[in-house]
Structures are given as structure tokens and as C-alpha cells.
Design a protein around this motif. Structure first.
Motif, mmCIF file in Angstrom:
data_model
loop_
_atom_site.group_PDB
_atom_site.id
_atom_site.type_symbol
_atom_site.label_atom_id
_atom_site.label_comp_id
_atom_site.label_asym_id
_atom_site.label_seq_id
_atom_site.Cartn_x
_atom_site.Cartn_y
_atom_site.Cartn_z
ATOM 1 N N LEU A 185 -1.356 -63.348 -72.478
ATOM 2 C CA LEU A 185 -0.382 -62.913 -73.475
ATOM 3 C C LEU A 185 -0.985 -61.879 -74.426
ATOM 4 O O LEU A 185 -0.322 -60.922 -74.828
ATOM 5 C CB LEU A 185 0.146 -64.113 -74.268
ATOM 6 C CG LEU A 185 1.063 -65.066 -73.513
ATOM 7 C CD1 LEU A 185 1.362 -66.297 -74.360
ATOM 8 C CD2 LEU A 185 2.352 -64.370 -73.092
ATOM 9 N N HIS A 186 -2.260 -62.071 -74.756
ATOM 10 C CA HIS A 186 -2.947 -61.103 -75.626
ATOM 11 C C HIS A 186 -3.058 -59.746 -74.920
ATOM 12 O O HIS A 186 -2.778 -58.705 -75.530
ATOM 13 C CB HIS A 186 -4.334 -61.630 -75.990
ATOM 14 C CG HIS A 186 -5.205 -60.615 -76.647
ATOM 15 N ND1 HIS A 186 -5.006 -60.182 -77.936
ATOM 16 C CD2 HIS A 186 -6.258 -59.918 -76.163
ATOM 17 C CE1 HIS A 186 -5.914 -59.260 -78.229
ATOM 18 N NE2 HIS A 186 -6.695 -59.087 -77.167
ATOM 19 N N VAL A 187 -3.455 -59.754 -73.664
ATOM 20 C CA VAL A 187 -3.548 -58.500 -72.901
ATOM 21 C C VAL A 187 -2.192 -57.834 -72.801
ATOM 22 O O VAL A 187 -2.068 -56.612 -72.955
ATOM 23 C CB VAL A 187 -4.180 -58.762 -71.508
ATOM 24 C CG1 VAL A 187 -4.054 -57.548 -70.615
ATOM 25 C CG2 VAL A 187 -5.615 -59.183 -71.650
ATOM 26 N N ARG A 188 -1.152 -58.620 -72.584
ATOM 27 C CA ARG A 188 0.208 -58.083 -72.504
ATOM 28 C C ARG A 188 0.594 -57.389 -73.811
ATOM 29 O O ARG A 188 1.142 -56.291 -73.826
ATOM 30 C CB ARG A 188 1.187 -59.218 -72.199
ATOM 31 C CG ARG A 188 2.631 -58.788 -72.169
ATOM 32 C CD ARG A 188 3.512 -59.978 -71.880
ATOM 33 N NE ARG A 188 4.892 -59.571 -71.772
ATOM 34 C CZ ARG A 188 5.867 -60.083 -72.493
ATOM 35 N NH1 ARG A 188 5.615 -61.044 -73.359
ATOM 36 N NH2 ARG A 188 7.091 -59.666 -72.342
ATOM 37 N N ARG A 189 0.281 -58.046 -74.927
ATOM 38 C CA ARG A 189 0.612 -57.474 -76.237
ATOM 39 C C ARG A 189 -0.168 -56.179 -76.488
ATOM 40 O O ARG A 189 0.371 -55.213 -77.003
ATOM 41 C CB ARG A 189 0.340 -58.500 -77.335
ATOM 42 C CG ARG A 189 0.799 -58.045 -78.707
ATOM 43 C CD ARG A 189 0.613 -59.109 -79.775
ATOM 44 N NE ARG A 189 -0.765 -59.546 -79.871
ATOM 45 C CZ ARG A 189 -1.182 -60.785 -79.627
ATOM 46 N NH1 ARG A 189 -0.324 -61.706 -79.244
ATOM 47 N NH2 ARG A 189 -2.450 -61.104 -79.738
ATOM 48 N N VAL A 190 -1.431 -56.146 -76.092
ATOM 49 C CA VAL A 190 -2.249 -54.954 -76.321
ATOM 50 C C VAL A 190 -1.765 -53.796 -75.451
ATOM 51 O O VAL A 190 -1.643 -52.656 -75.914
ATOM 52 C CB VAL A 190 -3.740 -55.266 -76.041
ATOM 53 C CG1 VAL A 190 -4.561 -54.003 -75.966
ATOM 54 C CG2 VAL A 190 -4.280 -56.190 -77.108
ATOM 55 N N ILE A 191 -1.470 -54.066 -74.188
ATOM 56 C CA ILE A 191 -1.081 -52.990 -73.262
ATOM 57 C C ILE A 191 0.319 -52.469 -73.566
ATOM 58 O O ILE A 191 0.548 -51.266 -73.587
ATOM 59 C CB ILE A 191 -1.204 -53.448 -71.797
ATOM 60 C CG1 ILE A 191 -2.686 -53.599 -71.435
ATOM 61 C CG2 ILE A 191 -0.524 -52.472 -70.863
ATOM 62 C CD1 ILE A 191 -2.918 -54.082 -70.045
ATOM 63 N N LEU A 192 1.249 -53.390 -73.789
ATOM 64 C CA LEU A 192 2.638 -52.953 -73.994
ATOM 65 C C LEU A 192 2.946 -52.627 -75.448
ATOM 66 O O LEU A 192 3.977 -52.026 -75.728
ATOM 67 C CB LEU A 192 3.604 -54.023 -73.472
ATOM 68 C CG LEU A 192 3.514 -54.317 -71.981
ATOM 69 C CD1 LEU A 192 4.535 -55.354 -71.601
ATOM 70 C CD2 LEU A 192 3.683 -53.056 -71.164
ATOM 71 N N GLY A 193 2.081 -53.029 -76.342
ATOM 72 C CA GLY A 193 2.279 -52.679 -77.756
ATOM 73 C C GLY A 193 3.186 -53.523 -78.509
ATOM 74 O O GLY A 193 4.042 -54.177 -78.500
#
Length: 144
Positions: free
Chosen positions: A136-144
Motif C-alpha cells: 500500500l505504501h508503494v502504491r501511494r508513492v507511485i500513484l501519488g
């Protein structure tokens, strides 16, 4: 005396612009940085699907060692583990839906609650909840 061989395709040209950025396109302070991925949404979906698929595989493979080493793993507990693994596989295939990420979070909570059936399910639940939190953290960082 021989000279060292030079790479015919250097990765950096000290006199030119940095590799990977078109000439004349400098990032400004107000614009978000692009991830560099061709399709960031697809990459994030793959991360979520891979995480859930791995979780399903581990759950199914954990049944026999839990029965042999841990002892009392009854039919209801085995059914719950198989149901959770099946739910993880179904969610892995539905990662295009925006609600699938929330459902994956609920799945992690259900696995932790599975600790009421056997302590090792609680341990697996904690491990996969941490992995899911990272996804979820990676998703938030990549998608903004």
C-alpha cells in the motif's frame, strides 16, 4: 602499452543532459516527479496481485506443517485457511477494481483473526499484514 578498452555505448555523457530525461524538460518544484514506469497503474496492480498470490500459496502450503508440528488444526480451521487462500486468489485477479485494495486489507485482518483458530495463523497474518502495508505504501508513492 595498450590502452584500456572504451565502451562504445557510454551510459552517461558528461557534456550532455542526464540520461533518461529529454532535452529541455527539467522538473520544476511545483510538478510531481514521474515514477519512470511506462504504466504505473499496471505495475502497482501487479504488485498487489503478486502479494495476494504469494499469500494464497503460503496459506495452502502451511496447512500440513501446522497439522504436523502445531497439533490441533481441525476441519473448521483448515476450511477457513482454504477459504482465505481462495479469497486471496480471487482478489489477485480483481486488482483492476479500486475496492480490491480495501478488500485485501480486510483479508489481512481476517487472517489475523484466524489466530483464534491456531496461533500460527496469527503469525502468518502479522507477516502478510506488514507485506500488504508495504504494498500500500508503494502504491501511494507511485500513484501519488
Amino acid at each position: 602499452m595498450t590502452t584500456p578498452e572504451r565502451d562504445p555505448h557510454p551510459t552517461e555523457d558528461p557534456t550532455g543532459p542526464p540520461v533518461g530525461r529529454p532535452v529541455g524538460e527539467e522538473p520544476t518544484a511545483g510538478q510531481p516527479r514521474r515514477s519512470g514506469l511506462r504504466n504505473p497503474e499496471r505495475a502497482v496492480r501487479g504488485l498487489g496481485a503478486g502479494t495476494l498470490s504469494l499469500e494464497a500459496l503460503v496459506l495452502l502450503l502451511a496447512i500440513q506443517p501446522i497439522r504436523v508440528v502445531g497439533g490441533d488444526l481441525g476441519g473448521a480451521a483448515i476450511g477457513a485457511v482454504v477459504a482465505l487462500a481462495l479469497a486471496a486468489v480471487v482478489l489477485a485477479g480483481m486488482m483492476r477494481r479500486p475496492w480490491a485494495w480495501n478488500a485485501g486489507t480486510v483479508l489481512q485482518g481476517l487472517l489475523i483473526l484466524g489466530g483464534l483458530l491456531h496461533w500460527s495463523l496469527f503469525g502468518l497474518g502479522i507477516i502478510f499484514a506488514l507485506v500488504w502495508a508495504y504494498a500500500l505504501h508503494v502504491r501511494r508513492v507511485i500513484l501519488g
